[in-house]
Design a protein around this motif. Sequence first.
Motif, PDB file in Angstrom:
ATOM      1  N   ALA A   1       0.842  -1.204   0.000  1.00  0.00           N
ATOM      2  CA  ALA A   1       0.000   0.000   0.000  1.00  0.00           C
ATOM      3  C   ALA A   1       0.871   1.246   0.000  1.00  0.00           C
ATOM      4  O   ALA A   1       0.599   2.220  -0.731  1.00  0.00           O
ATOM      5  CB  ALA A   1      -0.924  -0.020   1.219  1.00  0.00           C
ATOM      6  N   THR A   2       1.925   1.224   0.813  1.00  0.00           N
ATOM      7  CA  THR A   2       2.829   2.370   0.862  1.00  0.00           C
ATOM      8  C   THR A   2       3.519   2.557  -0.477  1.00  0.00           C
ATOM      9  O   THR A   2       3.663   3.693  -0.971  1.00  0.00           O
ATOM     10  CB  THR A   2       3.866   2.173   1.987  1.00  0.00           C
ATOM     11  OG1 THR A   2       3.193   1.939   3.209  1.00  0.00           O
ATOM     12  CG2 THR A   2       4.762   3.383   2.138  1.00  0.00           C
ATOM     13  N   LEU A   3       3.951   1.472  -1.098  1.00  0.00           N
ATOM     14  CA  LEU A   3       4.602   1.532  -2.400  1.00  0.00           C
ATOM     15  C   LEU A   3       3.643   2.079  -3.465  1.00  0.00           C
ATOM     16  O   LEU A   3       4.025   2.931  -4.273  1.00  0.00           O
ATOM     17  CB  LEU A   3       5.123   0.147  -2.785  1.00  0.00           C
ATOM     18  CG  LEU A   3       5.965   0.051  -4.039  1.00  0.00           C
ATOM     19  CD1 LEU A   3       7.224   0.919  -3.924  1.00  0.00           C
ATOM     20  CD2 LEU A   3       6.349  -1.385  -4.324  1.00  0.00           C
ATOM     21  N   ALA A   4       2.401   1.601  -3.430  1.00  0.00           N
ATOM     22  CA  ALA A   4       1.409   2.084  -4.406  1.00  0.00           C
ATOM     23  C   ALA A   4       1.144   3.565  -4.191  1.00  0.00           C
ATOM     24  O   ALA A   4       1.026   4.343  -5.152  1.00  0.00           O
ATOM     25  CB  ALA A   4       0.112   1.282  -4.283  1.00  0.00           C
ATOM     26  N   GLU A   5       1.066   3.954  -2.888  1.00  0.00           N
ATOM     27  CA  GLU A   5       0.843   5.371  -2.580  1.00  0.00           C
ATOM     28  C   GLU A   5       2.014   6.214  -3.070  1.00  0.00           C
ATOM     29  O   GLU A   5       1.836   7.297  -3.660  1.00  0.00           O
ATOM     30  CB  GLU A   5       0.650   5.544  -1.073  1.00  0.00           C
ATOM     31  CG  GLU A   5       0.330   6.962  -0.641  1.00  0.00           C
ATOM     32  CD  GLU A   5       0.215   7.083   0.867  1.00  0.00           C
ATOM     33  OE1 GLU A   5       0.437   8.198   1.355  1.00  0.00           O
ATOM     34  OE2 GLU A   5      -0.071   6.078   1.549  1.00  0.00           O
ATOM     35  N   LEU A   6       3.246   5.718  -2.835  1.00  0.00           N
ATOM     36  CA  LEU A   6       4.425   6.448  -3.291  1.00  0.00           C
ATOM     37  C   LEU A   6       4.481   6.512  -4.815  1.00  0.00           C
ATOM     38  O   LEU A   6       4.866   7.532  -5.381  1.00  0.00           O
ATOM     39  CB  LEU A   6       5.698   5.828  -2.725  1.00  0.00           C
ATOM     40  CG  LEU A   6       5.940   6.033  -1.223  1.00  0.00           C
ATOM     41  CD1 LEU A   6       7.191   5.280  -0.791  1.00  0.00           C
ATOM     42  CD2 LEU A   6       6.097   7.517  -0.906  1.00  0.00           C
ATOM     43  N   ARG A   7       4.091   5.443  -5.493  1.00  0.00           N
ATOM     44  CA  ARG A   7       4.094   5.451  -6.963  1.00  0.00           C
ATOM     45  C   ARG A   7       3.067   6.466  -7.481  1.00  0.00           C
ATOM     46  O   ARG A   7       3.287   7.140  -8.483  1.00  0.00           O
ATOM     47  CB  ARG A   7       3.795   4.056  -7.512  1.00  0.00           C
ATOM     48  CG  ARG A   7       4.972   3.151  -7.423  1.00  0.00           C
ATOM     49  CD  ARG A   7       4.712   1.834  -8.126  1.00  0.00           C
ATOM     50  NE  ARG A   7       5.884   0.989  -7.971  1.00  0.00           N
ATOM     51  CZ  ARG A   7       5.866  -0.319  -7.986  1.00  0.00           C
ATOM     52  NH1 ARG A   7       4.728  -0.967  -8.135  1.00  0.00           N
ATOM     53  NH2 ARG A   7       6.974  -1.001  -7.867  1.00  0.00           N
ATOM     54  N   GLY A   8       1.944   6.502  -6.773  1.00  0.00           N
ATOM     55  CA  GLY A   8       0.932   7.481  -7.177  1.00  0.00           C
ATOM     56  C   GLY A   8       1.437   8.902  -6.978  1.00  0.00           C
ATOM     57  O   GLY A   8       1.141   9.810  -7.767  1.00  0.00           O
ATOM     58  N   LYS A   9       2.209   9.111  -5.944  1.00  0.00           N
ATOM     59  CA  LYS A   9       2.740  10.445  -5.674  1.00  0.00           C
ATOM     60  C   LYS A   9       3.913  10.771  -6.581  1.00  0.00           C
ATOM     61  O   LYS A   9       4.204  11.938  -6.833  1.00  0.00           O
ATOM     62  CB  LYS A   9       3.165  10.561  -4.212  1.00  0.00           C
ATOM     63  CG  LYS A   9       2.006  10.618  -3.249  1.00  0.00           C
ATOM     64  CD  LYS A   9       2.495  10.778  -1.839  1.00  0.00           C
ATOM     65  CE  LYS A   9       1.343  10.828  -0.858  1.00  0.00           C
ATOM     66  NZ  LYS A   9       1.790  11.039   0.502  1.00  0.00           N
TER      67      LYS A   9
END
Length: 139
Positions: free
Chosen positions: A116-124
């Motif tokens: 989830a953190t990785l997906a959030e960071l990729r989105g950012k």
Amino acid sequence: MLDLNVTLVFQLANFFIAVYVLNILLIRPIRAIIKKRNGILEGMEEEAGSFEYQASERLTNYEAELTRARQDAGLQREEGRAAGVTEQQQIVGEAQKGARDILTETRAALEAQAAATLAELRGKVDGLSARLADRLLKG
């Protein structure tokens, strides 16, 4: 010397009569009492022997029961130990399974959180790279 006359015969007769009377009055009753006492003593000796035999039998039975009780206690102690070891192994196994389950759940939760953190960071990253590109182009 010794004169043998009629007095001697009377004295001998008197002696034998006295012995006969004493025999009837004293010696026979005393002999009967002594026989009765000996019979009582023999009976008591037999009874004492019987008591000794019973006591030895009871002691033997007591010792046998004590030995049997000690053996039973030893067996029960060993059974208790075996049951304790089995229960200990079961508890340890359950604890290890619980620890593995907790570890698996924790890993899964950490992996999900990391994803989830990785997906959030990729989105950012897309937004940040657009801003960075915008600042570079303006500046």
